[in-house]
Design an enzyme around this catalytic site. Structure first.
Site, PDB file in Angstrom:
ATOM      1  N   ASP A   1     -15.177  16.117  60.604  1.00 33.18           N
ATOM      2  CA  ASP A   1     -13.920  15.959  59.856  1.00 33.18           C
ATOM      3  C   ASP A   1     -13.862  16.824  58.596  1.00 33.18           C
ATOM      4  O   ASP A   1     -13.177  16.486  57.624  1.00 33.18           O
ATOM      5  CB  ASP A   1     -13.703  14.483  59.471  1.00 33.18           C
ATOM      6  CG  ASP A   1     -13.583  13.578  60.691  1.00 33.18           C
ATOM      7  OD1 ASP A   1     -13.144  14.071  61.748  1.00 33.18           O
ATOM      8  OD2 ASP A   1     -13.921  12.387  60.584  1.00 33.18           O
ATOM      9  N   GLU A   2     -14.560  17.961  58.615  1.00 31.38           N
ATOM     10  CA  GLU A   2     -14.592  18.853  57.450  1.00 31.38           C
ATOM     11  C   GLU A   2     -13.961  20.205  57.736  1.00 31.38           C
ATOM     12  O   GLU A   2     -13.937  21.073  56.865  1.00 31.38           O
ATOM     13  CB  GLU A   2     -16.047  19.061  56.985  1.00 31.38           C
ATOM     14  CG  GLU A   2     -16.720  17.840  56.393  1.00 31.38           C
ATOM     15  CD  GLU A   2     -16.344  17.617  54.947  1.00 31.38           C
ATOM     16  OE1 GLU A   2     -15.582  18.425  54.383  1.00 31.38           O
ATOM     17  OE2 GLU A   2     -16.799  16.604  54.375  1.00 31.38           O
TER      18      GLU A   2
END
EC number: 3.5.1.10
Length: 286
Positions: free
Chosen positions: A230-231
């Protein structure tokens, strides 16, 4: 009489920001028979980089000749460029788990011509969407996850992507954490929808995390997949207002519509070649 087909392409590039970039390029395009149908630019003051997307059309020029035609500007202006034929929709593979709202939205928008993509295959770790997908005439691949040998499932997943000819993989609420190798193989060619307004509430059950924190806005984020969970670079986001009385289950229901619309916009912009990388960010030329 045979009428020659009209060439249509997107030329996009980044370059060091300096005066005269468009003035140096556009005469070459015009002289060689290209009509600029659309142009969007952005100069980033932080990185001193100039980003450009042009949609070109021609009745007498060929896309294969474009590199030679713009070569003087490429050398003089240090253009890092790409050209993409847009005569055909982009082939896309979709991965889904049990939540089907994003998949259904993408299928519908392709059917009505609202997305410039062609769904070539669907992969899932569950069987439940098979009949829906096959009704649309799309191959469906059930790839259950064996926790003792998850690498084997990912190898087959990558084989299906290659066999299908997909240029983009879309994780439409595909609830599996991908390995670093998988993410690296699809660098810049895999979009995920996360059901929160990143960077807040990463990982599992973000709506329940949001309820616990008492937030008044919930949202969804479409981003490119990287090895860091999720980066990845963010493409698109949207939010909806909630109150202290909104339950976590109600947030989940509200979030479904947001997730579907955010994901479809991100997919469309990628298929139209509107997204350029800028470090750990994206520039979306719309």
């Amino acid at each position: 009489m045979n009428v020659p087909s009209r060439a249509r392409c997107v030329l996009r590039f980044r370059s060091p920001d300096q005066p005269g970039i468009l003035a140096g390029l556009t005469p070459l395009l015009t002289e060689n028979g290209w009509d600029i149908r659309e142009a969007t630019i952005y100069g980033d003051p932080d990185t001193a980089t100039f980003f450009t997307r042009m949609e070109l059309a021609s009745d007498r020029a060929k896309i294969a000749d474009l590199p030679r035609q713009i070569a003087p500007a490429v050398a003089a202006l240090q253009l890092d460029w790409e050209v993409h034929d847009i005569a055909e929709p982009m082939p896309v593979l979709i991965a889904v788990s049990k939540f089907n709202h994003c998949l259904v939205d993408l299928l519908h928008k392709v059917e009505i011509g609202a997305l410039p993509i062609r769904i070539v295959s669907v992969v899932s770790n569950h069987e439940q969407e098979r009949s829906r997908v096959e009704w649309h005439g799309i191959p469906y691949h059930h790839l259950p996850v064996d926790r003792t040998d998850k690498a084997a499932q990912e190898r087959r997943f990558l084989e299906i992507i290659e066999e299908s000819g997909a240029e983009l993989t879309v994780l439409a609420r595909y609830m599996q954490i991908l390995s670093d190798n998988f993410a690296e193989r699809l660098d810049g060619r895999c979009i995920n929808i996360h059901h929160s307004f990143l960077p807040s509430f990463k990982g599992a059950k973000p709506y329940h995390q949001a309820k616990t924190r008492g937030v008044k806005l919930i949202g969804a984020t479409a981003h490119y997949v990287t090895a860091d969970l999720d980066e990845g670079p963010i493409i698109e986001q949207d939010v909806r207002r909630v109150t202290h009385a909104t339950t976590a289950d109600e947030m989940v229901a509200i979030g479904r519509e947001v997730e579907a619309s955010v994901l479809s916009r991100a997919v469309r912009w990628h298929a139209e070649h509107r997204i350029l990388g800028n470090g750990n960010q994206t520039v979306v030329l719309i």
